[in-house]
Design an enzyme around this catalytic site. Structure first.
Site, PDB file in Angstrom:
ATOM      1  N   GLU A  18     -33.293  -4.629  22.143  1.00 36.05           N
ATOM      2  CA  GLU A  18     -32.863  -6.120  20.931  1.00 36.05           C
ATOM      3  C   GLU A  18     -33.380  -7.115  22.043  1.00 36.05           C
ATOM      4  O   GLU A  18     -33.812  -7.175  22.909  1.00 36.05           O
ATOM      5  CB  GLU A  18     -31.287  -6.321  21.034  1.00 36.05           C
ATOM      6  N   CYS A  42     -34.922 -14.538  22.792  1.00 35.60           N
ATOM      7  CA  CYS A  42     -35.017 -14.210  24.277  1.00 35.60           C
ATOM      8  C   CYS A  42     -35.132 -12.520  23.764  1.00 35.60           C
ATOM      9  O   CYS A  42     -34.999 -11.410  22.983  1.00 35.60           O
ATOM     10  CB  CYS A  42     -33.265 -13.796  23.892  1.00 35.60           C
ATOM     11  N   CYS A  97     -30.785  -1.134  32.515  1.00 38.70           N
ATOM     12  CA  CYS A  97     -30.878  -1.339  33.191  1.00 38.70           C
ATOM     13  C   CYS A  97     -31.018  -0.885  34.896  1.00 38.70           C
ATOM     14  O   CYS A  97     -29.548   0.244  35.129  1.00 38.70           O
ATOM     15  CB  CYS A  97     -30.383  -3.060  33.778  1.00 38.70           C
ATOM     16  N   CYS A 102     -24.491  -5.107  37.152  1.00 40.51           N
ATOM     17  CA  CYS A 102     -24.079  -6.203  37.412  1.00 40.51           C
ATOM     18  C   CYS A 102     -22.346  -5.865  36.407  1.00 40.51           C
ATOM     19  O   CYS A 102     -22.702  -5.363  35.653  1.00 40.51           O
ATOM     20  CB  CYS A 102     -24.344  -7.475  37.258  1.00 40.51           C
ATOM     21  N   CYS A 143     -22.148  -7.552  32.820  1.00 39.17           N
ATOM     22  CA  CYS A 143     -22.959  -6.689  31.396  1.00 39.17           C
ATOM     23  C   CYS A 143     -23.197  -5.767  31.137  1.00 39.17           C
ATOM     24  O   CYS A 143     -23.019  -4.942  31.609  1.00 39.17           O
ATOM     25  CB  CYS A 143     -24.305  -7.122  32.223  1.00 39.17           C
ATOM     26  N   GLU A 185     -34.071  -6.051  33.752  1.00 40.13           N
ATOM     27  CA  GLU A 185     -34.473  -6.757  34.799  1.00 40.13           C
ATOM     28  C   GLU A 185     -36.390  -7.038  34.580  1.00 40.13           C
ATOM     29  O   GLU A 185     -36.732  -5.873  35.301  1.00 40.13           O
ATOM     30  CB  GLU A 185     -34.066  -6.885  36.913  1.00 40.13           C
ATOM     31  N   SER A 233     -30.385 -15.351  38.672  1.00 37.98           N
ATOM     32  CA  SER A 233     -28.402 -15.450  38.078  1.00 37.98           C
ATOM     33  C   SER A 233     -28.148 -15.529  39.240  1.00 37.98           C
ATOM     34  O   SER A 233     -27.700 -14.329  40.221  1.00 37.98           O
ATOM     35  CB  SER A 233     -28.220 -13.782  37.616  1.00 37.98           C
ATOM     36  N   LEU A 234     -27.046 -16.881  39.374  1.00 40.17           N
ATOM     37  CA  LEU A 234     -26.460 -16.403  40.648  1.00 40.17           C
ATOM     38  C   LEU A 234     -25.005 -15.900  40.698  1.00 40.17           C
ATOM     39  O   LEU A 234     -25.087 -14.805  41.762  1.00 40.17           O
ATOM     40  CB  LEU A 234     -26.518 -17.866  41.195  1.00 40.17           C
ATOM     41  N   HIS A 235     -24.259 -16.507  39.859  1.00 40.68           N
ATOM     42  CA  HIS A 235     -23.082 -16.140  40.142  1.00 40.68           C
ATOM     43  C   HIS A 235     -21.771 -16.153  40.684  1.00 40.68           C
ATOM     44  O   HIS A 235     -20.685 -15.759  40.134  1.00 40.68           O
ATOM     45  CB  HIS A 235     -23.263 -14.496  39.020  1.00 40.68           C
ATOM     46  N   CYS A 255     -25.113 -13.320  25.623  1.00 43.00           N
ATOM     47  CA  CYS A 255     -25.434 -13.132  26.824  1.00 43.00           C
ATOM     48  C   CYS A 255     -24.880 -12.450  27.490  1.00 43.00           C
ATOM     49  O   CYS A 255     -23.362 -11.886  27.324  1.00 43.00           O
ATOM     50  CB  CYS A 255     -25.328 -14.640  27.919  1.00 43.00           C
TER      51      CYS A 255
HETATM   52  N1  SAH Z   1     -31.365  -8.663  34.520  1.00 45.76           N
HETATM   53  C1  SAH Z   1     -31.851 -10.823  34.184  1.00 45.76           C
HETATM   54  C2  SAH Z   1     -31.847 -10.957  32.800  1.00 45.76           C
HETATM   55  C3  SAH Z   1     -30.832 -10.271  31.950  1.00 45.76           C
HETATM   56  S1  SAH Z   1     -29.570 -10.665  31.749  1.00 45.76           S
HETATM   57  C4  SAH Z   1     -30.754 -11.478  34.861  1.00 45.76           C
HETATM   58  O1  SAH Z   1     -29.674 -10.806  35.353  1.00 45.76           O
HETATM   59  O2  SAH Z   1     -31.075 -12.616  35.084  1.00 45.76           O
HETATM   60  C5  SAH Z   1     -29.635 -12.898  30.709  1.00 45.76           C
HETATM   61  C6  SAH Z   1     -28.362 -13.148  31.643  1.00 45.76           C
HETATM   62  O3  SAH Z   1     -26.544 -12.920  30.887  1.00 45.76           O
HETATM   63  C7  SAH Z   1     -28.258 -13.055  33.357  1.00 45.76           C
HETATM   64  O4  SAH Z   1     -27.746 -15.095  33.801  1.00 45.76           O
HETATM   65  C8  SAH Z   1     -27.090 -12.692  32.932  1.00 45.76           C
HETATM   66  O5  SAH Z   1     -26.291 -12.641  34.791  1.00 45.76           O
HETATM   67  C9  SAH Z   1     -25.704 -13.002  32.154  1.00 45.76           C
HETATM   68  N2  SAH Z   1     -25.065 -12.296  32.115  1.00 45.76           N
HETATM   69  C10 SAH Z   1     -24.682 -11.140  31.194  1.00 45.76           C
HETATM   70  N3  SAH Z   1     -23.272 -10.582  31.077  1.00 45.76           N
HETATM   71  C11 SAH Z   1     -22.997 -11.740  30.905  1.00 45.76           C
HETATM   72  C12 SAH Z   1     -21.568 -11.966  30.233  1.00 45.76           C
HETATM   73  N4  SAH Z   1     -20.600 -10.856  29.843  1.00 45.76           N
HETATM   74  N5  SAH Z   1     -21.326 -12.910  29.726  1.00 45.76           N
HETATM   75  C13 SAH Z   1     -21.883 -14.149  30.035  1.00 45.76           C
HETATM   76  N6  SAH Z   1     -23.397 -13.376  30.642  1.00 45.76           N
HETATM   77  C14 SAH Z   1     -23.628 -12.819  31.006  1.00 45.76           C
HETATM   78 FE1  SF4 Z   2     -29.528  -5.705  34.267  1.00 51.98          FE
HETATM   79 FE2  SF4 Z   2     -29.516  -8.799  33.849  1.00 51.98          FE
HETATM   80 FE3  SF4 Z   2     -27.504  -7.433  33.273  1.00 51.98          FE
HETATM   81 FE4  SF4 Z   2     -27.277  -7.431  36.197  1.00 51.98          FE
HETATM   82  S1  SF4 Z   2     -27.436  -9.000  34.412  1.00 51.98           S
HETATM   83  S2  SF4 Z   2     -27.209  -5.855  34.788  1.00 51.98           S
HETATM   84  S3  SF4 Z   2     -29.768  -7.460  35.958  1.00 51.98           S
HETATM   85  S4  SF4 Z   2     -29.491  -7.487  32.540  1.00 51.98           S
END
Ligand code: SAH
Ligand code: SF4
Length: 394
Positions: free
Chosen positions: A129, A144, A151, A155, A158, A209, A262-264, A382
């Site tokens: 997508e 985007c 992946c 996470c 996600c 990623e 992506s710190l979180h 996201c």
């Molecule tokens: N894999 C890479 C890039 C894709 S994700 C990464 O993880 O950085 C793009 C962003 O969306 C990342 O910061 C990810 O952590 C965030 N993200 C993933 N799932 C999400 C959700 N359910 N709600 C909000 N942000 C989310």
């Molecule tokens: Fe993969 Fe990024 Fe999603 Fe983590 S947040 S599962 S690295 S796409």
């Protein structure tokens, strides 16, 4: 100690070894060759040298590659017969051997907020997508782009992370997402300095990623940045990583695009759980890599993405620890309220909590915009992207 031992213990060569390992693993997931069943070769995704070589193989001079490059990436042409600087007989020879393709649009949906999502289908039937997010205030926006189908990282918050890695996207498929999106908005030819197009920035924040598919992503970004074609500057490209530390250095040195991390979570125990890659590259290493990232300055800040999960990582103590961790890094912090997806088990933080968290970060001198979800009605926000593609086992 022998010379060999010293090399083995040198941290720099350890990192080199780690990079080699990552690249070798990534190569196992490479896409099938960009070729049609009838043998015609896809030209999108070849770099300039490869294009010159393809043309040399049919007895054409290097200047032809320059001409083709212009038609493909500046004009957005997909049809050899429209290339008016190339004589008819050569147009025909090119069409017999080559194709200038786009990924097939399986579906295209537009949200009530104008965000648009494409499901692109590639030649082997795999799908990924792409999302266009228009700016709310100006006539421009961000595309985007996905870098992988699925992946390997999972996470916890996600949606893409629930889909195992099917394969990497190839250069043609990565550039093709942007070109396909441009087709839909009639945005050819590429601008030359003057009025920017609607599709004016790229964020590598879709599925996958990007630093686990570095070679294809890097090649695709070099094509996109080439001045005689699409010509997007590296300042208009942001690569988001969950923290593949050894590849962050290479990305900075070779591409110099903007970095988003992506710190979180601000404690290793929590980050280990919600971003499992943290077990391999913990916070201290991740932040050290951010400090080393070239070109980080106030004009070019690193973006820290922080998904706000209610009651999990959104306390005031978390905000204060965040500020302590990133002190001294030219940075901004994007606070993303968690976007739910079918089966997810978190909830977004409340508005109050978001505002308090943002204020603490702001007071410490970091911009901390709260990213309101876009395109949620079409699952384009996201972390909501996912496709039905599955890995076929031999
Ligand atoms: N894999 C890479 C890039 C894709 S994700 C990464 O993880 O950085 C793009 C962003 O969306 C990342 O910061 C990810 O952590 C965030 N993200 C993933 N799932 C999400 C959700 N359910 N709600 C909000 N942000 C989310
Ligand atoms: Fe993969 Fe990024 Fe999603 Fe983590 S947040 S599962 S690295 S796409």
């Amino acid at each position: 100690m022998t010379g060999e031992m010293t090399t083995m213990l040198d941290p720099a060569s350890l990192t080199d070894a780690e990079r080699t390992r990552i690249l070798a693993k990534s190569a196992l997931f490479n896409p099938p060759p960009a070729q049609l069943p009838d043998g015609r070769r896809e030209l999108v995704g070849l770099d300039r040298d490869e294009l010159v070589a393809e043309l040399a193989a049919i007895g054409e001079k290097p200047f032809r590659a320059k001409q083709l490059w212009h038609w493909i990436y500046h004009q957005g042409t997909t049809d050899f017969s429209a290339m008016s600087t190339i004589a008819r007989p050569l147009q025909e020879r090119l069409a017999e051997r080559f194709v200038i393709g786009r990924p097939e649009i399986a579906t295209m949906q537009t949200s009530t907020d104008e965000t648009r999502k494409w499901l692109f289908r590639f030649r082997d039937g795999q799908e990924a997508e792409t999302v266009y997010i228009p700016d709310r205030h100006e006539d421009r926006g961000a595309v985007c782009i996905s870098s992988q189908v699925g992946c390997t990282l999972s996470c916890r918050f996600c949606h893409t992370g629930t889909q195992t890695l099917v394969r990497n996207l190839g250069t043609a498929e990565i550039v093709g997402q942007f070109m396909g999106a441009r087709d839909a908005y009639g945005e050819w030819p590429s601008p030359r300095g003057e009025t920017p197009r609607l599709l004016s920035t790229i964020v590598l924040m879709g599925m996958g990623e990007p630093l686990y598919n570095y070679e294809n992503v890097a090649k695709a970004m070099r094509i996109v940045m080439d001045n005689e074609g699409i010509g997007l500057s590296r300042r208009r490209i942001t690569l988001s990583t969950s923290g593949v530390v050894p590849m962050m250095d290479r990305c900075g040195a070779e591409l110099g695009v903007n970095l988003a991390v992506s710190l979180h979570a601000v404690r290793d125990d929590l980050r280990d759980e919600i971003v499992p890659l943290n077990r391999k590259y913990p916070l201290a290493e991740l932040l050290a890599a951010c400090r080393r990232y070239p070109g980080a300055s106030n004009a070019r800040r690193i973006t820290f993405e922080y998904v706000m999960l209610r009651g999990v990582n959104d306390s005031e103590a978390d905000a204060r620890e965040l500020v302590r961790l990133i002190a001294g890094i030219p940075a901004k912090v994007n606070l993303i309220p968690f976007n739910p997806w079918p089966g997810s088990d978190y909830r977004p933080s409340t508005r109050d909590v978001l505002d308090r968290f943002a204020a603490i970060v702001q007071d410490a001198g970091f911009a901390s915009p709260i990213r309101m979800p876009r395109g949620q009605d079409i699952l384009a926000a996201c972390g909501q992207l996912k496709t039905e593609s599955k890995r076929i086992r031999a």
